[in-house]
Design a protein around this motif. Structure first.
Motif: not given
Length: 695
Positions: A243-255
């Motif tokens: 699931p975290f292939m390509g989810r970097a933008e979402e993770i950073y937005r959560i931070s």
């Protein structure tokens, strides 16, 4: 007329008919460059810029001498003098100045060239000031253009262009911390954490060596946040953390939401929506890791469909975790040693499942006790409440959740939750107060696109790198859904290439279809008979007991459940499954007899279309349905008819005008489609069916 080229960018020089010219002295050269930029200037202005230290008479004399030298060197027609007031560059003279052709489209092609680079006039401070102002204007134009192009590159996540324009901006503005911060945010939101961290170290080095200062607290905080996110993102390994292939933008937005940075002035709650299997729960777990890295306390509860009618059931898990944290020393022991009877009941998780059984512990008393607990916790800690599948939370739990968040404040208590996209409206209504106070951000996860799917296949199944057809089949089967993709890749690793549906995938589909009304299941079964899309007329043929209005209502309901979608082709409306894997499952679960009956009905319907309306586009559908009901005679009959129609059109509209005869060419004189026709003929010859129709 002589052609004169003037180069002001980089080391300046002038060419006359392709040959460089040498000015007799610097001030005459500087005067000509000044005029090439200004085009026209008063004599007083020119004297001030170049001969400001001399008295007026000497200045005028020097100007006349400079005008004479330029006319002598480049031609009389180059300069125009309007009496004794102004001097202009002749617009009719063939003078080309590179400065005139600079615009925002091409300025970055020449950004390494300075304005009049390395050109100096001794003791002419006013001219130096003018040069500096022009260089500043040039640099600002470069920054504006690079900023605009950086924004465009960021919108499409083009890392090559992002790096190119970032380097240009930092080269021309090396001490701008705000610029470093903006670019670090761009890199981090794209998942390029190493580049963001490297930028911080570069800034730290520049500020220390050049100015002897340290980076500001704001950008240092950003650095620590990115470093924390990087440590919690899946590393490059062979663990199937898809699931975290390509989810970097979402993770950073959560931070960003956790710390209230970026676009937000205060911390934000986060609701993660999406279809089943897209990776919502995995992203929520990743958010928990980030929370722990930020020295916050997290409490987690999962909501279940079967417990949706039990009051405050998710909160029992939260209260149990609070007690565990207190016993483990994470929270102060006073919480569980309180003399407050209601608080003891809350912390022990002994709240009843219904108000009628609560006795003295009414909802209002319990609410006050819970608020008291959270106020004590938030005196020393920031808290994040995690709820998975929050669409199954009961109304009383939603009421308590809103009460805690709005009373204590999102600067101390935050919500992170996931929900199914089919419950989007209900969740937004339940969290409406947070939305109105601008305290809620919604992240909607999408399935992987074709490029992202190919990237995952390259990483985990490199043996398929050159198998484009197989990779396309995998994408078509899974539609980029992370769960379906992971399960199929596991099967391929175990068994070799296959498009089977795994047991886990089957269970997920069963859970998704559980509780559907009988009529909706029947409509889905009919939809599964078609390889692609289906019209409402075709559905009516298979469901004669349903009138069109009722059928449309069922189709709308299935669209709301995100099982099917509308497809507009021209002015015609068709329906198809959101995921092909659902179609495969629904088709296989039907009995063979039922499927054959439906296929026979559809084949007969399309036959009638061909006979009455001469609609040859129906031939492939006739072939498909006769194949599925194993009527070989009819299948070959319409295959022959289809190939005949197709290749007749091809060979009549695009005839072979010339054959290039080569020695030993066995294909000479063979019309297009002959190979397919011969292959089909061999199949028909081998046909073992004995009937008049077959004969």
């Amino acid at each position: 007329m002589d052609k004169i080229s003037v180069h002001l960018l980089g080391r300046p020089y002038v060419e006359k008919n392709g040959e460089r010219v040498n000015f007799p002295y610097k001030k005459a050269e500087g005067f000509f460059y000044y005029l090439c930029v200004k085009k026209t200037a008063t004599r007083e202005e020119i004297i001030y810029v170049l001969w400001g230290a001399d008295n007026e008479n000497v200045g005028r004399k020097n100007l006349r001498e400079a005008v004479y030298q330029i006319k002598k060197l480049l031609g009389k027609e180059v300069l125009l003098t309007a009496g004794h007031t102004s001097i202009s560059l002749n617009p009719e003279a063939c003078v080309e100045v590179d400065w005139d052709s600079v615009d925002k489209e091409n300025i970055l092609d020449q950004e390494e060239e300075g304005f009049l680079a390395h050109f100096h006039i001794k003791n002419s401070y006013e001219f130096e000031e003018w040069m500096a102002s022009m260089q500043e204007q040039y640099d600002q134009s470069i920054l504006d253009s690079a900023s605009e192009l950086l924004s465009m590159a960021n919108s499409v996540k083009d890392m090559t262009q992002i790096q190119k324009y970032s380097n240009i901006l930092l080269k021309h503005d090396p001490y701008n911390e705000k610029l470093y911060q903006e670019i670090m945010e761009i890199y981090a939101s794209s998942g390029n954490y190493n580049m963001a961290i490297k930028l911080y170290y570069d800034l730290e080095k520049v500020l220390d060596e050049e100015l002897g200062v340290e980076p500001s607290g704001e950008i240092t905080e950003l650095f620590h946040r990115i470093f924390n996110v990087k440590g919690n993102v899946a590393v490059e390994n062979m663990n199937w953390n898809l699931p975290f292939m390509g989810r970097a933008e979402e993770i950073y937005r959560i931070s960003q939401c956790l710390t209230g940075t970026g676009r937000w002035e205060h911390p934000q709650c986060v609701a993660i929506g999406g279809e089943e299997g897209v990776g919502k729960s995995a992203l929520l777990e990743k958010a928990r890791q980030i929370v722990r890295g930020n020295q916050m306390i997290s409490f987690f509860a999962a909501c279940y469909r079967d417990e949706a009618d039990f009051f405050l059931r998710p909160w029992n898990d939260i209260f149990w975790e609070i007690r565990q944290c207190a016993e483990n020393g994470v929270l102060k022991e006073e919480l569980v040693q309180s003399d407050d009877e209601e608080m003891k009941l809350v912390l022990k998780g002994t709240i009843s499942d219904g108000e009628e059984k609560m006795g003295r512990l009414t909802y209002q008393i319990m609410e006050q006790a819970v608020l008291k607990v959270f106020r004590k916790i938030t005196e020393h800690h920031r808290v994040v409440l995690f709820f998975d599948d929050i669409q199954w939370m009961d109304q009383m739990s939603f009421q308590l959740l809103n009460r805690i968040l709005l009373t204590i404040g999102t600067d101390k208590v935050l919500l992170m939750c996931t929900y199914s996209q089919s419950s989007d409206t209900e969740i937004m209504e339940a969290l409406e107060k947070l939305t109105r106070k601008d305290c809620l951000q919604v992240i909607k996860l999408q399935s992987f696109n074709r490029d992202e799917t190919n990237e995952i296949l390259h990483k985990y199944l490199p043996q398929l790198d050159k198998e484009e057809e197989k990779k396309e089949n995998i994408y078509q089967m899974t539609d980029g859904n992370a769960f379906f993709l992971m399960e199929l890749m596991n099967l391929i690793r175990e068994k070799g290439y296959t498009l089977e549906i795994s047991p886990k995938t089957t269970n997920l589909i069963k859970a998704r279809l559980a509780g559907l009304p009988e009529i909706e299941n029947e409509v889905l079964d009919c939809l599964s008979l078609f390889p692609e899309k289906i019209s409402i007329e075709e559905l009516e043929l298979l469901l004669p007991s349903l009138d069109r209005l009722s059928l449309l209502r069922v189709l709308e309901k299935l669209q709301e459940r995100h099982l099917i979608k509308e497809v507009l082709v021209g002015w015609n409306i068709y329906y198809k499954f959101v995921h092909r894997i659902f179609r495969e499952y629904l088709y296989e679960r039907q009995s063979i007899g039922k499927r054959r009956m439906y296929h026979q009905m559809l084949a007969s319907y399309y036959e009638e279309q061909v006979e009455t309306k001469r609609n040859f586009q129906c031939l492939p559908m006739i072939i498909h349905h006769y194949e599925k009901c194993h009527n070989q005679v009819k299948t070959y009959e319409y295959k022959i008819q289809y190939l005949k129609e197709y290749y007749t059109i091809i060979n009549e509209n695009f005839p072979v005008l010339h054959w290039e005869i080569e020695y030993g060419d066995a294909e000479f004189g063979v019309t297009q489609g002959a190979a397919e026709m011969l292959e089909l003929a061999e199949e028909v010859i081998r046909l073992s069916v004995e009937s008049d129709q077959a004969q």
